[in-house]
Design a protein around this motif. Sequence first.
Motif, PDB file in Angstrom:
ATOM      1  N   PHE A   1       0.848  -1.190   0.000  1.00  0.00           N
ATOM      2  CA  PHE A   1       0.000   0.000   0.000  1.00  0.00           C
ATOM      3  C   PHE A   1       0.890   1.249   0.000  1.00  0.00           C
ATOM      4  O   PHE A   1       2.051   1.156  -0.389  1.00  0.00           O
ATOM      5  CB  PHE A   1      -0.942  -0.039   1.209  1.00  0.00           C
ATOM      6  N   ASN A   2       0.358   2.376   0.431  1.00  0.00           N
ATOM      7  CA  ASN A   2       1.126   3.626   0.370  1.00  0.00           C
ATOM      8  C   ASN A   2       2.028   3.843   1.584  1.00  0.00           C
ATOM      9  O   ASN A   2       2.717   4.853   1.674  1.00  0.00           O
ATOM     10  CB  ASN A   2       0.183   4.824   0.183  1.00  0.00           C
ATOM     11  N   LYS A   3       1.980   2.918   2.526  1.00  0.00           N
ATOM     12  CA  LYS A   3       2.882   2.935   3.674  1.00  0.00           C
ATOM     13  C   LYS A   3       2.985   1.511   4.205  1.00  0.00           C
ATOM     14  O   LYS A   3       2.218   0.635   3.775  1.00  0.00           O
ATOM     15  CB  LYS A   3       2.397   3.910   4.747  1.00  0.00           C
ATOM     16  N   PRO A   4       3.928   1.227   5.104  1.00  0.00           N
ATOM     17  CA  PRO A   4       4.125  -0.153   5.549  1.00  0.00           C
ATOM     18  C   PRO A   4       2.849  -0.806   6.087  1.00  0.00           C
ATOM     19  O   PRO A   4       2.040  -0.155   6.762  1.00  0.00           O
ATOM     20  CB  PRO A   4       5.173  -0.018   6.653  1.00  0.00           C
ATOM     21  N   LEU A   5       2.682  -2.076   5.765  1.00  0.00           N
ATOM     22  CA  LEU A   5       1.502  -2.831   6.179  1.00  0.00           C
ATOM     23  C   LEU A   5       1.320  -2.796   7.688  1.00  0.00           C
ATOM     24  O   LEU A   5       0.192  -2.700   8.181  1.00  0.00           O
ATOM     25  CB  LEU A   5       1.623  -4.281   5.689  1.00  0.00           C
ATOM     26  N   THR A   6       2.415  -2.885   8.434  1.00  0.00           N
ATOM     27  CA  THR A   6       2.316  -2.892   9.899  1.00  0.00           C
ATOM     28  C   THR A   6       1.639  -1.615  10.405  1.00  0.00           C
ATOM     29  O   THR A   6       0.840  -1.663  11.345  1.00  0.00           O
ATOM     30  CB  THR A   6       3.705  -3.035  10.543  1.00  0.00           C
ATOM     31  N   GLU A   7       1.940  -0.497   9.785  1.00  0.00           N
ATOM     32  CA  GLU A   7       1.319   0.774  10.187  1.00  0.00           C
ATOM     33  C   GLU A   7      -0.175   0.766   9.887  1.00  0.00           C
ATOM     34  O   GLU A   7      -0.989   1.226  10.699  1.00  0.00           O
ATOM     35  CB  GLU A   7       1.971   1.947   9.467  1.00  0.00           C
ATOM     36  N   ILE A   8      -0.532   0.242   8.730  1.00  0.00           N
ATOM     37  CA  ILE A   8      -1.944   0.236   8.323  1.00  0.00           C
ATOM     38  C   ILE A   8      -2.757  -0.683   9.232  1.00  0.00           C
ATOM     39  O   ILE A   8      -3.863  -0.331   9.657  1.00  0.00           O
ATOM     40  CB  ILE A   8      -2.071  -0.196   6.843  1.00  0.00           C
ATOM     41  N   ILE A   9      -2.220  -1.854   9.542  1.00  0.00           N
ATOM     42  CA  ILE A   9      -2.915  -2.789  10.433  1.00  0.00           C
ATOM     43  C   ILE A   9      -3.128  -2.152  11.807  1.00  0.00           C
ATOM     44  O   ILE A   9      -4.201  -2.275  12.411  1.00  0.00           O
ATOM     45  CB  ILE A   9      -2.136  -4.106  10.540  1.00  0.00           C
ATOM     46  N   LYS A  10      -2.113  -1.449  12.295  1.00  0.00           N
ATOM     47  CA  LYS A  10      -2.228  -0.800  13.603  1.00  0.00           C
ATOM     48  C   LYS A  10      -3.150   0.419  13.559  1.00  0.00           C
ATOM     49  O   LYS A  10      -3.759   0.785  14.573  1.00  0.00           O
ATOM     50  CB  LYS A  10      -0.844  -0.415  14.116  1.00  0.00           C
ATOM     51  N   ASP A  11      -3.261   1.044  12.394  1.00  0.00           N
ATOM     52  CA  ASP A  11      -4.142   2.207  12.236  1.00  0.00           C
ATOM     53  C   ASP A  11      -5.618   1.817  12.182  1.00  0.00           C
ATOM     54  O   ASP A  11      -6.492   2.611  12.528  1.00  0.00           O
ATOM     55  CB  ASP A  11      -3.808   2.967  10.943  1.00  0.00           C
ATOM     56  N   ARG A  12      -5.894   0.594  11.701  1.00  0.00           N
ATOM     57  CA  ARG A  12      -7.289   0.178  11.496  1.00  0.00           C
ATOM     58  C   ARG A  12      -7.999  -0.086  12.828  1.00  0.00           C
ATOM     59  O   ARG A  12      -7.477  -0.758  13.703  1.00  0.00           O
ATOM     60  CB  ARG A  12      -7.325  -1.097  10.652  1.00  0.00           C
ATOM     61  N   TYR A  13      -9.193   0.458  12.957  1.00  0.00           N
ATOM     62  CA  TYR A  13     -10.038   0.141  14.103  1.00  0.00           C
ATOM     63  C   TYR A  13     -11.492   0.286  13.663  1.00  0.00           C
ATOM     64  O   TYR A  13     -11.779   0.831  12.589  1.00  0.00           O
ATOM     65  CB  TYR A  13      -9.726   1.050  15.306  1.00  0.00           C
ATOM     66  N   SER A  14     -12.404  -0.214  14.464  1.00  0.00           N
ATOM     67  CA  SER A  14     -13.814  -0.224  14.088  1.00  0.00           C
ATOM     68  C   SER A  14     -14.417   1.162  14.239  1.00  0.00           C
ATOM     69  O   SER A  14     -14.371   1.756  15.316  1.00  0.00           O
ATOM     70  CB  SER A  14     -14.583  -1.220  14.957  1.00  0.00           C
ATOM     71  N   VAL A  15     -14.991   1.658  13.150  1.00  0.00           N
ATOM     72  CA  VAL A  15     -15.636   2.977  13.135  1.00  0.00           C
ATOM     73  C   VAL A  15     -17.134   2.781  12.898  1.00  0.00           C
ATOM     74  O   VAL A  15     -17.530   2.163  11.907  1.00  0.00           O
ATOM     75  CB  VAL A  15     -15.032   3.874  12.029  1.00  0.00           C
ATOM     76  N   ARG A  16     -17.954   3.318  13.807  1.00  0.00           N
ATOM     77  CA  ARG A  16     -19.404   3.149  13.685  1.00  0.00           C
ATOM     78  C   ARG A  16     -20.140   4.467  13.457  1.00  0.00           C
ATOM     79  O   ARG A  16     -21.351   4.455  13.267  1.00  0.00           O
ATOM     80  CB  ARG A  16     -19.943   2.434  14.933  1.00  0.00           C
ATOM     81  N   ASN A  17     -19.423   5.588  13.509  1.00  0.00           N
ATOM     82  CA  ASN A  17     -20.055   6.883  13.215  1.00  0.00           C
ATOM     83  C   ASN A  17     -19.255   7.610  12.141  1.00  0.00           C
ATOM     84  O   ASN A  17     -18.027   7.682  12.200  1.00  0.00           O
ATOM     85  CB  ASN A  17     -20.153   7.734  14.476  1.00  0.00           C
ATOM     86  N   TYR A  18     -19.975   8.135  11.137  1.00  0.00           N
ATOM     87  CA  TYR A  18     -19.335   8.688   9.938  1.00  0.00           C
ATOM     88  C   TYR A  18     -19.835  10.085   9.617  1.00  0.00           C
ATOM     89  O   TYR A  18     -20.940  10.479  10.006  1.00  0.00           O
ATOM     90  CB  TYR A  18     -19.605   7.767   8.734  1.00  0.00           C
ATOM     91  N   GLU A  19     -18.993  10.823   8.875  1.00  0.00           N
ATOM     92  CA  GLU A  19     -19.426  12.119   8.338  1.00  0.00           C
ATOM     93  C   GLU A  19     -20.519  11.858   7.299  1.00  0.00           C
ATOM     94  O   GLU A  19     -20.333  11.064   6.378  1.00  0.00           O
ATOM     95  CB  GLU A  19     -18.250  12.840   7.671  1.00  0.00           C
ATOM     96  N   ASP A  20     -21.625  12.524   7.458  1.00  0.00           N
ATOM     97  CA  ASP A  20     -22.767  12.302   6.568  1.00  0.00           C
ATOM     98  C   ASP A  20     -22.635  13.163   5.313  1.00  0.00           C
ATOM     99  O   ASP A  20     -23.349  14.149   5.119  1.00  0.00           O
ATOM    100  CB  ASP A  20     -24.063  12.632   7.312  1.00  0.00           C
ATOM    101  N   LYS A  21     -21.659  12.792   4.475  1.00  0.00           N
ATOM    102  CA  LYS A  21     -21.474  13.528   3.226  1.00  0.00           C
ATOM    103  C   LYS A  21     -20.836  12.611   2.182  1.00  0.00           C
ATOM    104  O   LYS A  21     -20.278  11.560   2.521  1.00  0.00           O
ATOM    105  CB  LYS A  21     -20.619  14.767   3.445  1.00  0.00           C
ATOM    106  N   ALA A  22     -20.916  13.048   0.938  1.00  0.00           N
ATOM    107  CA  ALA A  22     -20.400  12.228  -0.162  1.00  0.00           C
ATOM    108  C   ALA A  22     -18.874  12.204  -0.155  1.00  0.00           C
ATOM    109  O   ALA A  22     -18.216  13.176   0.194  1.00  0.00           O
ATOM    110  CB  ALA A  22     -20.907  12.765  -1.493  1.00  0.00           C
ATOM    111  N   LEU A  23     -18.326  11.062  -0.553  1.00  0.00           N
ATOM    112  CA  LEU A  23     -16.880  10.953  -0.743  1.00  0.00           C
ATOM    113  C   LEU A  23     -16.519  11.540  -2.105  1.00  0.00           C
ATOM    114  O   LEU A  23     -17.323  11.480  -3.042  1.00  0.00           O
ATOM    115  CB  LEU A  23     -16.448   9.486  -0.699  1.00  0.00           C
ATOM    116  N   PRO A  24     -15.327  12.102  -2.240  1.00  0.00           N
ATOM    117  CA  PRO A  24     -14.903  12.632  -3.543  1.00  0.00           C
ATOM    118  C   PRO A  24     -14.943  11.545  -4.616  1.00  0.00           C
ATOM    119  O   PRO A  24     -14.620  10.380  -4.341  1.00  0.00           O
ATOM    120  CB  PRO A  24     -13.463  13.090  -3.286  1.00  0.00           C
ATOM    121  N   LYS A  25     -15.346  11.931  -5.812  1.00  0.00           N
ATOM    122  CA  LYS A  25     -15.499  10.975  -6.904  1.00  0.00           C
ATOM    123  C   LYS A  25     -14.189  10.237  -7.204  1.00  0.00           C
ATOM    124  O   LYS A  25     -14.187   9.030  -7.451  1.00  0.00           O
ATOM    125  CB  LYS A  25     -15.988  11.688  -8.169  1.00  0.00           C
ATOM    126  N   ASN A  26     -13.063  10.956  -7.148  1.00  0.00           N
ATOM    127  CA  ASN A  26     -11.788  10.301  -7.457  1.00  0.00           C
ATOM    128  C   ASN A  26     -11.442   9.235  -6.420  1.00  0.00           C
ATOM    129  O   ASN A  26     -10.805   8.235  -6.726  1.00  0.00           O
ATOM    130  CB  ASN A  26     -10.661  11.338  -7.552  1.00  0.00           C
TER     131      ASN A  26
END
Length: 270
Positions: free
Chosen positions: A5-30
């Motif tokens: 990915f764009n940074k080491p896998l170990t960092e991404i795995i440690k960054d990931r956590y369960s998110v249950r509340n989100y910004e109520d808006k559209a994501l950029p098309k790109n």
Amino acid sequence: MSLIFNKPLTEIIKDRYSVRNYEDKALPKNLTEEIENYISKVDNPFKVKVRIHLIKKDTYKDVIKLGTYGVIKGANYYLVSACEKEEFALEALGYTLEKVILYCTSLGLGTVWLGGTFSKGEYAKAINLKENEILPIVSPVGYEGGKKSLLASLMADHKNKRKSYSEIFFYEDFNTPLSSEVAGEYSEALEMVRLAPSAMNKQPWRIVKVKDDLHIYNSGKIDMNKIDIGIALCHLNLYMNEKGISGEFKVTNPNIESKYKYVISWIRNK
């Protein structure tokens, strides 16, 4: 080392956590196009076809009610996964969807695995689920934001609650716990497995190191645990690939006495 990915896998795995509340808006098309492009190329080592769709909730608001029983708040996008009923299908689905989720994490987006708290019939309509397919998992995807619902707060993520190394990893047999020191160059790879998400944080994987090979077992009793195993195998295989440690998954007969169900082995290439 070649980054997946764009940074080491170990960092991404440690960054990931369960998110249950989100910004109520559209994501950029790109951004949605990047995710869809990644999904179109994603694969798994089991050679099992897994369908993953990124769907926008608003697209179906007038015809289908895509609900999560109050668990998720503000999400407008969902990753919906389906597979046919065949051997290793659920493991393949867990592996493939986790790969997409890690990619989304690398883009700064939040996700959470949902196995029972969503209206399956409605999501099935959204992706035109086929008669021979099952749809066991969805995940919202988006930027974290807003206030958690009461139900989400009660289901707060327990990302730090993980079994100890010696509870899930073993050396040569199930009578000898494996230490990180004895694991050697596999130590960090197994730590990435230990950090993998699983239903109710049960962590059903049990791994026995014998010489340079790793034999994977399932201590769980339900189908969802097969998906958990797939997630763990994804972490293991991606780490090995990124570090240039060559090996592959094979079904062998390790002849290890066990009360757990044998799944597959990661065999190091000689």
